[in-house]
Design a protein around this motif. Sequence first.
Motif, PDB file in Angstrom:
ATOM      1  N   LYS A  24      -0.631  -5.283 -12.993  1.00  0.00           N
ATOM      2  CA  LYS A  24      -1.739  -5.883 -12.473  1.00  0.00           C
ATOM      3  C   LYS A  24      -1.411  -7.475 -12.045  1.00  0.00           C
ATOM      4  O   LYS A  24      -1.543  -7.838 -11.115  1.00  0.00           O
ATOM      5  CB  LYS A  24      -2.720  -5.561 -13.116  1.00  0.00           C
ATOM      6  CG  LYS A  24      -4.299  -6.208 -12.018  1.00  0.00           C
ATOM      7  CD  LYS A  24      -5.388  -5.512 -12.841  1.00  0.00           C
ATOM      8  CE  LYS A  24      -6.626  -6.031 -11.989  1.00  0.00           C
ATOM      9  NZ  LYS A  24      -6.947  -7.587 -12.203  1.00  0.00           N
ATOM     10  N   GLU A  66       0.886   2.629  -3.284  1.00  0.00           N
ATOM     11  CA  GLU A  66      -0.542   2.777  -4.003  1.00  0.00           C
ATOM     12  C   GLU A  66      -0.469   4.308  -4.596  1.00  0.00           C
ATOM     13  O   GLU A  66       0.012   5.259  -3.807  1.00  0.00           O
ATOM     14  CB  GLU A  66      -1.531   2.901  -3.068  1.00  0.00           C
ATOM     15  CG  GLU A  66      -2.982   2.928  -3.426  1.00  0.00           C
ATOM     16  CD  GLU A  66      -3.961   2.314  -2.472  1.00  0.00           C
ATOM     17  OE1 GLU A  66      -4.539   1.358  -2.676  1.00  0.00           O
ATOM     18  OE2 GLU A  66      -3.862   3.238  -1.493  1.00  0.00           O
ATOM     19  N   ASN A  67      -0.495   4.639  -5.811  1.00  0.00           N
ATOM     20  CA  ASN A  67      -0.481   6.022  -6.481  1.00  0.00           C
ATOM     21  C   ASN A  67       0.551   6.460  -6.490  1.00  0.00           C
ATOM     22  O   ASN A  67       0.756   7.617  -6.975  1.00  0.00           O
ATOM     23  CB  ASN A  67      -1.547   6.912  -5.769  1.00  0.00           C
ATOM     24  CG  ASN A  67      -3.106   6.534  -5.840  1.00  0.00           C
ATOM     25  OD1 ASN A  67      -3.544   5.900  -6.866  1.00  0.00           O
ATOM     26  ND2 ASN A  67      -3.835   6.764  -4.994  1.00  0.00           N
ATOM     27  N   ILE A  93      -7.610  -3.849  -8.619  1.00  0.00           N
ATOM     28  CA  ILE A  93      -7.399  -2.460  -8.832  1.00  0.00           C
ATOM     29  C   ILE A  93      -8.552  -1.617  -9.112  1.00  0.00           C
ATOM     30  O   ILE A  93      -9.457  -2.222  -9.842  1.00  0.00           O
ATOM     31  CB  ILE A  93      -6.390  -2.345  -9.998  1.00  0.00           C
ATOM     32  CG1 ILE A  93      -5.063  -3.032  -9.789  1.00  0.00           C
ATOM     33  CG2 ILE A  93      -6.143  -0.624 -10.196  1.00  0.00           C
ATOM     34  CD1 ILE A  93      -4.309  -2.586  -8.505  1.00  0.00           C
ATOM     35  N   ASN A 136      -3.715   7.139 -10.969  1.00  0.00           N
ATOM     36  CA  ASN A 136      -4.686   7.086  -9.694  1.00  0.00           C
ATOM     37  C   ASN A 136      -5.676   5.889  -9.621  1.00  0.00           C
ATOM     38  O   ASN A 136      -6.163   5.495 -10.363  1.00  0.00           O
ATOM     39  CB  ASN A 136      -5.565   8.291  -9.675  1.00  0.00           C
ATOM     40  CG  ASN A 136      -4.536   9.562  -9.240  1.00  0.00           C
ATOM     41  OD1 ASN A 136      -4.703   9.810  -8.011  1.00  0.00           O
ATOM     42  ND2 ASN A 136      -4.307  10.254 -10.047  1.00  0.00           N
ATOM     43  N   TYR A 137      -5.383   5.203  -8.274  1.00  0.00           N
ATOM     44  CA  TYR A 137      -6.102   4.020  -8.321  1.00  0.00           C
ATOM     45  C   TYR A 137      -6.046   3.673  -6.766  1.00  0.00           C
ATOM     46  O   TYR A 137      -5.374   4.262  -5.767  1.00  0.00           O
ATOM     47  CB  TYR A 137      -5.370   2.835  -9.083  1.00  0.00           C
ATOM     48  CG  TYR A 137      -4.260   2.635  -8.763  1.00  0.00           C
ATOM     49  CD1 TYR A 137      -3.728   1.587  -7.923  1.00  0.00           C
ATOM     50  CD2 TYR A 137      -2.974   3.336  -9.449  1.00  0.00           C
ATOM     51  CE1 TYR A 137      -2.407   1.473  -7.514  1.00  0.00           C
ATOM     52  CE2 TYR A 137      -1.922   3.063  -9.063  1.00  0.00           C
ATOM     53  CZ  TYR A 137      -1.315   2.371  -7.940  1.00  0.00           C
ATOM     54  OH  TYR A 137       0.070   2.135  -7.829  1.00  0.00           O
ATOM     55  N   SER A 138      -6.686   2.575  -6.333  1.00  0.00           N
ATOM     56  CA  SER A 138      -6.632   1.877  -5.002  1.00  0.00           C
ATOM     57  C   SER A 138      -6.555   0.498  -5.227  1.00  0.00           C
ATOM     58  O   SER A 138      -7.043  -0.053  -6.080  1.00  0.00           O
ATOM     59  CB  SER A 138      -7.934   2.369  -4.417  1.00  0.00           C
ATOM     60  OG  SER A 138      -8.385   3.739  -4.086  1.00  0.00           O
ATOM     61  N   PHE A 139      -5.746  -0.145  -4.412  1.00  0.00           N
ATOM     62  CA  PHE A 139      -5.769  -1.588  -3.990  1.00  0.00           C
ATOM     63  C   PHE A 139      -7.015  -1.955  -3.203  1.00  0.00           C
ATOM     64  O   PHE A 139      -7.371  -1.507  -2.386  1.00  0.00           O
ATOM     65  CB  PHE A 139      -4.501  -1.944  -3.386  1.00  0.00           C
ATOM     66  CG  PHE A 139      -3.197  -1.749  -4.247  1.00  0.00           C
ATOM     67  CD1 PHE A 139      -3.066  -2.302  -5.398  1.00  0.00           C
ATOM     68  CD2 PHE A 139      -2.132  -0.917  -3.549  1.00  0.00           C
ATOM     69  CE1 PHE A 139      -1.897  -1.977  -5.955  1.00  0.00           C
ATOM     70  CE2 PHE A 139      -0.705  -0.746  -4.160  1.00  0.00           C
ATOM     71  CZ  PHE A 139      -0.732  -1.306  -5.504  1.00  0.00           C
ATOM     72  N   ARG A 153       0.915  -1.222   0.163  1.00  0.00           N
ATOM     73  CA  ARG A 153       0.105   0.049  -0.008  1.00  0.00           C
ATOM     74  C   ARG A 153       0.838   1.230   0.079  1.00  0.00           C
ATOM     75  O   ARG A 153       0.431   2.126  -0.524  1.00  0.00           O
ATOM     76  CB  ARG A 153      -0.940   0.073   1.336  1.00  0.00           C
ATOM     77  CG  ARG A 153      -2.141  -0.869   1.135  1.00  0.00           C
ATOM     78  CD  ARG A 153      -3.189  -0.618   2.148  1.00  0.00           C
ATOM     79  NE  ARG A 153      -4.466  -1.511   1.987  1.00  0.00           N
ATOM     80  CZ  ARG A 153      -5.139  -1.638   0.957  1.00  0.00           C
ATOM     81  NH1 ARG A 153      -5.267  -0.647   0.166  1.00  0.00           N
ATOM     82  NH2 ARG A 153      -6.239  -2.418   1.157  1.00  0.00           N
TER      83      ARG A 153
END
Length: 201
Positions: free
Chosen positions: A152, A42-43, A73, A58-61, A39
């Motif tokens: 990914k 992340e980003n 993702i 820009n994304y989130s796990f 994490r």
Amino acid sequence: MPATALTIDARWHELQQQRDPGWELGAITERSEAIAFLRRFENRLCIYCRYVEKLYGNYSFVVPQDERGGITILADDSARHETFHDIPAAAVEPTGVHILPGEAVGETGLYLKVPGEFRLVASRELPFQDGLRLLIERYRARGEHFLPVLVKGDLREFEARMPSLHLHRINTRKLAHGAQPSIDAIRGTIAEHLLGLFQRG
């Protein structure tokens, strides 16, 4: 050279001048600790999805509670300027470079395991900034850009082989559109997010 390209080059120069991220990571012995390590990126590392041929800044796990579930993702739809379409899988190449917690090599902070430039040359574990600087210069000597991204599909491998992260890179020579403004935008986005690794508290 357009002003935007000058600005992007300045960001990459700034990256090379940063000091190593001072992360105290501690030993990673459980899945939850490995996910916490993941994490942190992340980003900060752009991520590529082969299925849709998109690169996301820009994304989130999304990590399921069930240990058998895979990490997914979730892209930030509001950040369209940092989502790049039509990136063919052939343009996203493995580098053999891995990000490691320093504890994996008896140190602290972040490290890069960088393969030798030639087949018979052993790989080296370097502090993150030293490794990044070496890679930028190595690719520049070939007339290329070092544009590191996560893929990914590697997140499943991450859970199986904690706690390293394998880096791929965008080979701009293999981008189908080849439009310079798009390449500059990708370079700028990757640099901007990488700087976030150094600017976190």
